[in-house]
Design an enzyme around this catalytic site. Structure first.
Site, short mmCIF file in Angstrom:
data_model
loop_
_atom_site.label_atom_id
_atom_site.label_comp_id
_atom_site.label_asym_id
_atom_site.label_seq_id
_atom_site.Cartn_x
_atom_site.Cartn_y
_atom_site.Cartn_z
N SER A 220 0.84 -1.19 0.00
CA SER A 220 0.00 0.00 0.00
C SER A 220 0.88 1.25 0.00
O SER A 220 1.85 1.34 0.75
CB SER A 220 -0.95 0.00 1.21
OG SER A 220 -0.23 -0.04 2.42
N GLY A 222 -0.48 4.54 0.20
CA GLY A 222 -1.29 5.68 0.61
C GLY A 222 -2.12 6.21 -0.55
O GLY A 222 -2.75 5.45 -1.29
N GLY A 225 -2.03 4.80 -4.15
CA GLY A 225 -2.63 3.52 -4.50
C GLY A 225 -1.89 2.35 -3.91
O GLY A 225 -1.43 2.39 -2.76
N GLY A 251 -5.56 -0.17 5.89
CA GLY A 251 -4.73 -1.33 5.58
C GLY A 251 -5.38 -2.63 6.02
O GLY A 251 -5.30 -3.65 5.33
N ASP A 252 -6.05 -2.59 7.17
CA ASP A 252 -6.75 -3.78 7.66
C ASP A 252 -7.91 -4.14 6.73
O ASP A 252 -8.22 -5.32 6.52
CB ASP A 252 -7.27 -3.55 9.08
CG ASP A 252 -6.15 -3.19 10.04
OD1 ASP A 252 -5.02 -3.68 9.84
OD2 ASP A 252 -6.41 -2.41 10.98
#
Length: 308
Positions: A220, A222, A225, A251-252
């Site tokens: 990831s 941010g 993308g 993120g989770d």
């Protein structure tokens, strides 16, 4: 079956401010309390997507009772190991520009007996039809080797593993060759000792991890993308433009969507689209609450792929 493992669950208290004035007076605009910890947030996402998971880990004290009660009220199956200590309470300060300052407690001390009880529980769940999601920090008394040892143990019974960790937990966990890995830009930079300036550089570093035995990697980046890599493809998905309320839990959400895709047996392309949509939708919500299905499906149609 998906089993999420949260070693360091928490009660998350999020407060919203116009701007954090360090060393000065700050007036709270609003506040919200959630139960969390990275694995628990993954289980929330899986539940929102209409699938089931078992949330396990270590809970104790007043905070632990609250965590278990709230999850059960939400319809999420739990099977935690009870500990003597009290789970942590974290404070997250969210500003109107989207930035978040996190003040996280260390968590309780875990005894060897409590840790062995958890390992035994994980071993019982392990099978060829099981995916374990190991994510987040570990509390006092748990070594940096824990994820590595646990991954090797469940791999012996044919289980799949999704790892989302940082620093030494990540470095040691990689030695056990997890099947799926999610890292953000900072975590990858720390792991490899190199700065990343664009998606191509991130992909090159990710490919090195494939050579070490990881099967699938999500990186990831941010607002830029994310990059997704396997032995068969390497793509970048540009970030989706959405109003930012809080980046906590994005993120989770990505991990939960990818794990759900494995559970459903859908294609990697569809899984990546879902992961991008869920992650982007998560930043539009307060606290660690997953976004609703309607927004996820709207964003799903907007995901684009770029070959690297």
């Amino acid at each position: 079956m998906i089993v999420t493992v949260t070693m360091n669950p928490a009660v998350d208290r999020t407060v919203w401010l116009d701007h954090l004035e360090k060393g000065g007076l700050n007036r709270i605009l609003s506040k919200k309390t959630d139960v969390g910890g990275k694995g628990i947030n993954v289980s929330k996402t899986i539940h929102t997507l209409g699938l089931k998971s078992i949330a396990t880990g270590l809970i104790g004290g007043k905070s632990g009772r609250m965590i278990e009660r709230v999850l059960q009220e939400q319809g999420i199956q739990t099977d935690f190991v009870k500990i003597e200590g009290n789970n942590r309470i974290n404070t997250k300060v969210a500003e109107t520009d989207g930035s978040v300052t996190e003040l996280n407690e260390l968590g309780p001390h875990i005894s060897e007996e409590e840790l062995n009880d958890l390992l035994q529980k994980l071993y019982q769940y392990a099978s060829e039809d099981t995916m374990f999601v190991f994510s987040g920090s570990v509390p006092d008394g748990v070594s940096d080797e824990f994820y590595e040892l646990a991954i090797k143990m469940v791999h012996q019974k044919g289980a799949k593993v999704f790892l989302d960790a940082d620093r030494m937990l990540l470095k040691r966990g990689l030695k056990a060759k997890p099947d799926f890995l999610k890292v953000n830009q900072k975590e990858l930079e720390t792991l490899c000792g190199k700065k990343i300036s664009d998606a191509k550089e991130a992909a090159l570093l990710g490919m090195q991890l494939l050579d070490e035995g990881v099967g699938f990697i999500a990186i990831s980046l941010g607002a830029q993308g994310a990059v997704f890599i396997s032995q068969n493809f390497c793509v970048r998905c540009p970030g989706l433009k959405v109003p930012i309320v809080s980046t906590v839990g994005a993120g989770d959400g990505m991990v939960g969507a990818l794990a759900s895709s494995w559970e459903e047996g859908i294609s990697f392309e569809a899984g990546i689209r879902l992961a991008m949509a869920v992650s982007a939708a998560a930043v539009t919500t307060q606290g660690t609450r997953p976004a609703d299905q309607i927004m996820v499906m709207k964003l799903y149609q907007k995901v684009k792929f770029e070959q690297i």
